[in-house]
Design a protein around this motif. Structure first.
Motif, PDB file in Angstrom:
ATOM      1  N   LEU A  28      21.024 -47.244  46.061  1.00 38.43           N
ATOM      2  CA  LEU A  28      19.693 -46.973  45.512  1.00 38.43           C
ATOM      3  C   LEU A  28      19.622 -47.343  44.037  1.00 38.43           C
ATOM      4  O   LEU A  28      18.644 -47.944  43.588  1.00 38.43           O
ATOM      5  N   ILE A  29      20.673 -47.006  43.283  1.00 37.24           N
ATOM      6  CA  ILE A  29      20.686 -47.333  41.853  1.00 37.24           C
ATOM      7  C   ILE A  29      20.670 -48.842  41.648  1.00 37.24           C
ATOM      8  O   ILE A  29      19.882 -49.379  40.854  1.00 37.24           O
ATOM      9  N   ILE A  30      21.537 -49.544  42.375  1.00 38.92           N
ATOM     10  CA  ILE A  30      21.618 -50.998  42.226  1.00 38.92           C
ATOM     11  C   ILE A  30      20.313 -51.655  42.653  1.00 38.92           C
ATOM     12  O   ILE A  30      19.802 -52.563  41.981  1.00 38.92           O
ATOM     13  N   PHE A  31      19.755 -51.200  43.758  1.00 39.20           N
ATOM     14  CA  PHE A  31      18.519 -51.798  44.272  1.00 39.20           C
ATOM     15  C   PHE A  31      17.362 -51.614  43.297  1.00 39.20           C
ATOM     16  O   PHE A  31      16.620 -52.555  42.999  1.00 39.20           O
ATOM     17  N   MET A  32      17.186 -50.396  42.777  1.00 38.68           N
ATOM     18  CA  MET A  32      16.031 -50.106  41.942  1.00 38.68           C
ATOM     19  C   MET A  32      16.087 -50.838  40.606  1.00 38.68           C
ATOM     20  O   MET A  32      15.035 -51.199  40.059  1.00 38.68           O
ATOM     21  N   PHE A  33      17.288 -51.064  40.078  1.00 37.68           N
ATOM     22  CA  PHE A  33      17.372 -51.700  38.768  1.00 37.68           C
ATOM     23  C   PHE A  33      17.685 -53.198  38.844  1.00 37.68           C
ATOM     24  O   PHE A  33      17.904 -53.829  37.810  1.00 37.68           O
ATOM     25  N   THR A  34      17.723 -53.759  40.035  1.00 38.21           N
ATOM     26  CA  THR A  34      17.909 -55.209  40.178  1.00 38.21           C
ATOM     27  C   THR A  34      16.767 -55.805  40.988  1.00 38.21           C
ATOM     28  O   THR A  34      15.822 -56.352  40.437  1.00 38.21           O
ATOM     29  N   PHE A  35      16.861 -55.689  42.303  1.00 39.46           N
ATOM     30  CA  PHE A  35      15.874 -56.333  43.168  1.00 39.46           C
ATOM     31  C   PHE A  35      14.476 -55.774  42.955  1.00 39.46           C
ATOM     32  O   PHE A  35      13.497 -56.527  42.919  1.00 39.46           O
ATOM     33  N   ALA A  36      14.353 -54.446  42.826  1.00 40.94           N
ATOM     34  CA  ALA A  36      13.028 -53.843  42.654  1.00 40.94           C
ATOM     35  C   ALA A  36      12.377 -54.294  41.351  1.00 40.94           C
ATOM     36  O   ALA A  36      11.173 -54.554  41.305  1.00 40.94           O
ATOM     37  N   VAL A  37      13.169 -54.398  40.286  1.00 38.73           N
ATOM     38  CA  VAL A  37      12.625 -54.856  39.004  1.00 38.73           C
ATOM     39  C   VAL A  37      12.228 -56.323  39.084  1.00 38.73           C
ATOM     40  O   VAL A  37      11.143 -56.722  38.645  1.00 38.73           O
ATOM     41  N   TYR A  38      13.098 -57.141  39.679  1.00 46.24           N
ATOM     42  CA  TYR A  38      12.825 -58.583  39.761  1.00 46.24           C
ATOM     43  C   TYR A  38      11.610 -58.868  40.643  1.00 46.24           C
ATOM     44  O   TYR A  38      10.751 -59.675  40.295  1.00 46.24           O
ATOM     45  N   SER A  39      11.538 -58.217  41.797  1.00 48.03           N
ATOM     46  CA  SER A  39      10.425 -58.466  42.713  1.00 48.03           C
ATOM     47  C   SER A  39       9.100 -57.982  42.132  1.00 48.03           C
ATOM     48  O   SER A  39       8.066 -58.629  42.312  1.00 48.03           O
ATOM     49  N   ALA A  40       9.123 -56.847  41.431  1.00 48.70           N
ATOM     50  CA  ALA A  40       7.889 -56.348  40.819  1.00 48.70           C
ATOM     51  C   ALA A  40       7.389 -57.276  39.722  1.00 48.70           C
ATOM     52  O   ALA A  40       6.184 -57.386  39.491  1.00 48.70           O
ATOM     53  N   ALA A  41       8.315 -57.953  39.057  1.00 51.85           N
ATOM     54  CA  ALA A  41       7.915 -58.863  37.976  1.00 51.85           C
ATOM     55  C   ALA A  41       7.413 -60.192  38.509  1.00 51.85           C
ATOM     56  O   ALA A  41       6.474 -60.777  37.966  1.00 51.85           O
ATOM     57  N   THR A  42       8.034 -60.700  39.573  1.00 49.68           N
ATOM     58  CA  THR A  42       7.684 -62.028  40.081  1.00 49.68           C
ATOM     59  C   THR A  42       6.575 -61.988  41.108  1.00 49.68           C
ATOM     60  O   THR A  42       5.872 -62.989  41.285  1.00 49.68           O
ATOM     61  N   ALA A  43       6.429 -60.875  41.815  1.00 52.41           N
ATOM     62  CA  ALA A  43       5.372 -60.772  42.819  1.00 52.41           C
ATOM     63  C   ALA A  43       4.117 -60.240  42.156  1.00 52.41           C
ATOM     64  O   ALA A  43       4.040 -59.067  41.808  1.00 52.41           O
ATOM     65  N   SER A  44       3.136 -61.105  41.970  1.00 50.44           N
ATOM     66  CA  SER A  44       1.873 -60.723  41.336  1.00 50.44           C
ATOM     67  C   SER A  44       0.743 -60.989  42.321  1.00 50.44           C
ATOM     68  O   SER A  44       0.119 -62.052  42.287  1.00 50.44           O
ATOM     69  N   PRO A  45       0.485 -60.068  43.256  1.00 48.68           N
ATOM     70  CA  PRO A  45      -0.523 -60.321  44.276  1.00 48.68           C
ATOM     71  C   PRO A  45      -1.927 -60.466  43.725  1.00 48.68           C
ATOM     72  O   PRO A  45      -2.786 -61.026  44.390  1.00 48.68           O
ATOM     73  N   GLU A  46      -2.172 -59.953  42.516  1.00 59.36           N
ATOM     74  CA  GLU A  46      -3.515 -60.056  41.975  1.00 59.36           C
ATOM     75  C   GLU A  46      -3.799 -61.428  41.377  1.00 59.36           C
ATOM     76  O   GLU A  46      -4.930 -61.724  41.017  1.00 59.36           O
ATOM     77  N   SER A  47      -2.798 -62.273  41.260  1.00 59.22           N
ATOM     78  CA  SER A  47      -2.990 -63.594  40.694  1.00 59.22           C
ATOM     79  C   SER A  47      -2.752 -64.649  41.753  1.00 59.22           C
ATOM     80  O   SER A  47      -2.081 -64.415  42.760  1.00 59.22           O
ATOM     81  N   LEU A  48      -3.308 -65.825  41.536  1.00 63.13           N
ATOM     82  CA  LEU A  48      -3.161 -66.939  42.458  1.00 63.13           C
ATOM     83  C   LEU A  48      -1.918 -67.723  42.076  1.00 63.13           C
ATOM     84  O   LEU A  48      -1.804 -68.235  40.969  1.00 63.13           O
ATOM     85  N   HIS A  49      -0.980 -67.830  43.022  1.00 58.56           N
ATOM     86  CA  HIS A  49       0.283 -68.493  42.725  1.00 58.56           C
ATOM     87  C   HIS A  49       0.715 -69.316  43.927  1.00 58.56           C
ATOM     88  O   HIS A  49       0.955 -68.777  45.007  1.00 58.56           O
ATOM     89  N   ARG A  50       0.776 -70.633  43.746  1.00 55.29           N
ATOM     90  CA  ARG A  50       1.231 -71.570  44.769  1.00 55.29           C
ATOM     91  C   ARG A  50       0.523 -71.357  46.102  1.00 55.29           C
ATOM     92  O   ARG A  50       1.145 -71.239  47.160  1.00 55.29           O
ATOM     93  N   ALA A  51      -0.801 -71.305  46.038  1.00 57.60           N
ATOM     94  CA  ALA A  51      -1.601 -71.191  47.256  1.00 57.60           C
ATOM     95  C   ALA A  51      -1.662 -72.542  47.953  1.00 57.60           C
ATOM     96  O   ALA A  51      -1.829 -73.594  47.316  1.00 57.60           O
TER      97      ALA A  51
END
Length: 375
Positions: A28-51
């Motif tokens: 849980l610690i590793i996931f929340m401070f690695t993948f969760a942080v990276y995915s939250a930063a790169t996944a921007s559903p409110e913006s148009l990206h490579r449609a």
């Protein structure tokens, strides 16, 4: 006094070893401070990206080619030229989010001043991209048609001109905000979970009874959990900030990291105490998990890390002032985003210290009653 500090240190080391032997919490610690942080930063559903977009060009004119060349990354992938018969199969298969159909004679009608129409087919199951992308495409097409018709590319001269300058994030990159905000949110969230789970784990394993026969006080037991779990969260946040946020994402940190982590330590004093208080109420881990949902969701959603506090009702804003996460979000964003110093964030640090002291006293009283009932 020396004996008390020695007991607190040894009990804290015991907590660290217990956490090291818990693969679920480590994951849980590793996931929340690695993948969760990276995915939250790169996944921007409110913006148009490579449609994905396809174009049916039945006009084959300079104007239609100009419109087709106006769609490019990062908002869109390179347009695919298809035949009319490929529209329905491609959209049914989910290959294209948008299909722009330019009819024959489109340029001729535009130059003649007649009404000209373009059909835009949108896959509305991709709701966010469909909503924002339709507006993008409409703006692009109208702009290209107007510039082609007037033979001029430029802005109309107005008596007033607005000069826009973006501070702290000049490129308006949403990953900057997402990554740092996740670090701030996860520090508070994970500290509550770790300390509460540590106490529940001791109760379920029966080791809490062993502590009762040892020459240690509830204050020493509680403080050992606070410093050990707080240290784990601070270390994980520091590594995430260096490797994930600054390294993998390339997000700059404007302010002093020392000041930020010093403020985080004050917040952890409050959130870890809250975690222990919740663990004294819950009898087992499933109950603690349900209680955590009721506490963590309001703390995360109403503290200003996800939604600006200014957009919330005034009553909610006032109530959330008793939450340490509200002040931590304010000072964390001020330090990391705007490079604020202690002369700016000292009111939030003072508020967090006061809230943490109250939380610790309340949790300690509750913990003493729980220990007394088990003795």
């Amino acid at each position: 006094m020396r004996r008390k500090f020695a007991n607190i240190y040894r009990l804290g080391v015991k907590e660290l070893w217990s956490l090291w032997r818990d693969p679920t919490m480590l994951f849980l610690i590793i996931f929340m401070f690695t993948f969760a942080v990276y995915s939250a930063a790169t996944a921007s559903p409110e913006s148009l990206h490579r449609a994905s977009i396809a174009i049916v060009d039945e006009d084959s004119s300079p104007l239609s080619q100009r419109i087709a060349s106006a769609f490019y990354p990062p908002q869109f992938v390179k347009p695919v030229m298809i035949a009319p018969a490929q529209i329905d199969p491609g959209m049914d298969a989910g290959v294209y989010t948008f299909v722009l159909h330019i009819p024959s004679g489109f340029q001729r009608d535009v130059l003649a001043g007649r009404s000209a129409e373009i059909q835009l087919n949108t896959d509305a199951t991709r709701m966010t991209q469909a909503f924002s992308g339709s507006g993008y495409i409409q703006q692009i097409v109208l702009s290209e048609v107007e510039e082609f018709r007037t033979r001029y590319r430029g802005e109309s001269s107005l008596p007033v001109r607005l000069e826009l300058r973006a501070r702290f994030n000049p490129t308006l990159d949403k990953s900057w905000f997402g990554a740092l905000s996740q670090i701030i949110n996860h520090i508070a969230m994970l500290s509550i979970i770790l300390t509460g789970a540590a106490l529940i784990r001791e109760r379920e394993h029966g080791t809490i009874e062993h502590l009762l026969v040892m020459p240690v006080t509830p204050f020493e037991i509680m403080l050992s959990k606070v410093w050990s779990m707080g240290l784990v969260v601070l270390l994980a946040a520091f590594i995430s900030l260096q490797l994930v946020v600054r390294g993998a994402l390339g997000v700059p940190v404007a302010g002093s990291q020392l000041l930020f982590f010093a403020s985080a330590a004050l917040v952890l004093f409050a959130t870890t105490s809250l975690g222990i208080f919740m663990a004294t109420i819950a009898r087992n881990m499933p109950q603690f998990g349900m209680l955590s949902v009721l506490v963590l969701l309001p703390l995360q959603m109403l503290s200003g890390g996800t939604t600006p506090r200014e957009s919330m009702p005034e009553f909610v804003q006032n109530v959330m002032l008793v939450a340490p996460t509200t002040h931590f979000v304010q000072l964390g964003q001020a330090i990391l985003f705007r490079g604020a110093g202690i002369d700016v964030v000292w009111p939030q640090m003072l508020a967090v210290t006061a809230i943490g002291t109250v939380f610790f006293v309340i949790a300690l009283r509750r913990f003493r009653k729980t220990i007394a009932s088990m003795a």
